[in-house]
Design a protein around this motif. Structure first.
Motif, mmCIF file in Angstrom:
data_model
loop_
_atom_site.group_PDB
_atom_site.id
_atom_site.type_symbol
_atom_site.label_atom_id
_atom_site.label_comp_id
_atom_site.label_asym_id
_atom_site.label_seq_id
_atom_site.Cartn_x
_atom_site.Cartn_y
_atom_site.Cartn_z
ATOM 1 N N LEU A 73 -3.148 37.620 -28.026
ATOM 2 C CA LEU A 73 -4.451 37.569 -28.708
ATOM 3 C C LEU A 73 -4.699 38.787 -29.596
ATOM 4 O O LEU A 73 -5.584 38.752 -30.450
ATOM 5 C CB LEU A 73 -5.575 37.390 -27.688
ATOM 6 N N ASP A 74 -3.919 39.850 -29.427
ATOM 7 C CA ASP A 74 -4.042 41.004 -30.320
ATOM 8 C C ASP A 74 -3.575 40.672 -31.738
ATOM 9 O O ASP A 74 -3.874 41.406 -32.674
ATOM 10 C CB ASP A 74 -3.235 42.192 -29.797
ATOM 11 N N ARG A 75 -2.848 39.574 -31.884
ATOM 12 C CA ARG A 75 -2.352 39.163 -33.200
ATOM 13 C C ARG A 75 -3.253 38.129 -33.872
ATOM 14 O O ARG A 75 -2.939 37.637 -34.963
ATOM 15 C CB ARG A 75 -0.944 38.573 -33.064
ATOM 16 N N VAL A 76 -4.382 37.794 -33.225
ATOM 17 C CA VAL A 76 -5.225 36.695 -33.691
ATOM 18 C C VAL A 76 -6.685 37.146 -33.835
ATOM 19 O O VAL A 76 -7.210 37.852 -32.976
ATOM 20 C CB VAL A 76 -5.154 35.514 -32.693
ATOM 21 N N TYR A 77 -7.297 36.729 -34.921
ATOM 22 C CA TYR A 77 -8.741 36.880 -35.126
ATOM 23 C C TYR A 77 -9.317 35.470 -35.108
ATOM 24 O O TYR A 77 -8.752 34.574 -35.729
ATOM 25 C CB TYR A 77 -9.068 37.499 -36.490
ATOM 26 N N ILE A 78 -10.442 35.277 -34.427
ATOM 27 C CA ILE A 78 -11.112 33.976 -34.417
ATOM 28 C C ILE A 78 -12.490 34.209 -35.027
ATOM 29 O O ILE A 78 -13.316 34.916 -34.442
ATOM 30 C CB ILE A 78 -11.221 33.401 -32.994
ATOM 31 N N VAL A 79 -12.714 33.647 -36.212
ATOM 32 C CA VAL A 79 -13.916 33.975 -36.983
ATOM 33 C C VAL A 79 -14.674 32.709 -37.383
ATOM 34 O O VAL A 79 -14.148 31.875 -38.123
ATOM 35 C CB VAL A 79 -13.553 34.768 -38.257
ATOM 36 N N PRO A 80 -15.916 32.546 -36.909
ATOM 37 C CA PRO A 80 -16.743 31.428 -37.366
ATOM 38 C C PRO A 80 -17.148 31.620 -38.839
ATOM 39 O O PRO A 80 -17.500 32.738 -39.247
ATOM 40 C CB PRO A 80 -17.977 31.492 -36.458
ATOM 41 N N ILE A 81 -17.087 30.539 -39.604
ATOM 42 C CA ILE A 81 -17.426 30.583 -41.025
ATOM 43 C C ILE A 81 -18.356 29.411 -41.346
ATOM 44 O O ILE A 81 -17.941 28.255 -41.270
ATOM 45 C CB ILE A 81 -16.163 30.500 -41.904
ATOM 46 N N PRO A 82 -19.612 29.692 -41.705
ATOM 47 C CA PRO A 82 -20.512 28.605 -42.111
ATOM 48 C C PRO A 82 -20.024 27.959 -43.416
ATOM 49 O O PRO A 82 -19.319 28.590 -44.195
ATOM 50 C CB PRO A 82 -21.859 29.305 -42.337
#
Length: 177
Positions: A73-82
């Motif tokens: 998970l250190d290699r992943v960003y999870i970003v909500p985008i409207p």
């Protein structure tokens, strides 16, 4: 590592819910880049037929799925985008929400074109049985009361959907008893 040397890609999707096809694309992309941004699209919408889960629920489902298959998970960003309802502006709009990236990861012809027009290189993953692994199909199976959907998502995601009573929510939104 110098941050400017990190290769990073953006994989946008709604993940309603994340399924084994998505997980396969994420694994594939992480073989090509140092870090992957998973952009959760339509983050502002929930409790509908096409978007039954909240952005926060989708963040958790993605994290659970990736942990289940041993992705760092250190290699992943999870970003909500409207959403923004102007396609030609979308890639520039997304830049406000995510770390700088070099590649777009997509198979959708419109998304591929938008990435290219904005100057991004595009990584096109294999299809990974898109007929079988489709969030639309998974939601339909849930609405129909079939447990077949459970085989199409990681076990941790199925458990989470059970915990939040996601199938009941979807069936109520659709008006199915």
């Amino acid at each position: 590592m110098v941050w400017s040397d990190v290769t990073r890609a953006l994989f946008p999707g709604r993940f309603q819910p994340i399924h084994w096809g998505h997980v396969s694309v994420i694994k594939w992309a992480l073989e090509k880049v140092d870090e992957l941004i998973i952009g959760i699209g339509t983050a502002q919408e929930s409790h509908t037929i096409t978007n039954p889960f909240t952005a926060g629920e989708r963040v958790l489902m993605i994290k659970l799925a990736l942990k289940e298959v041993g992705i760092d998970l250190d290699r992943v960003y999870i970003v909500p985008i409207p959403d923004i309802l102007m396609n030609s502006v979308w890639p520039y709009y997304v830049q406000m929400y995510v770390p700088k990236f070099r590649y777009g990861v997509a198979r959708n012809p419109l998304v591929v074109r938008l990435f290219k027009e904005a100057g991004y290189e595009v990584l096109i993953p294999p299809p990974y049985d898109r007929v079988k692994y489709s969030s639309t199909r998974i939601r339909r199976l849930m609405i129909e009361g079939s447990n077949e959907w459970r085989e199409l998502v990681p076990k941790s995601v199925a458990r989470f959907i059970d915990e939040i009573k996601g199938v009941e929510r979807l069936r109520e939104v659709v008006g199915v008893d």
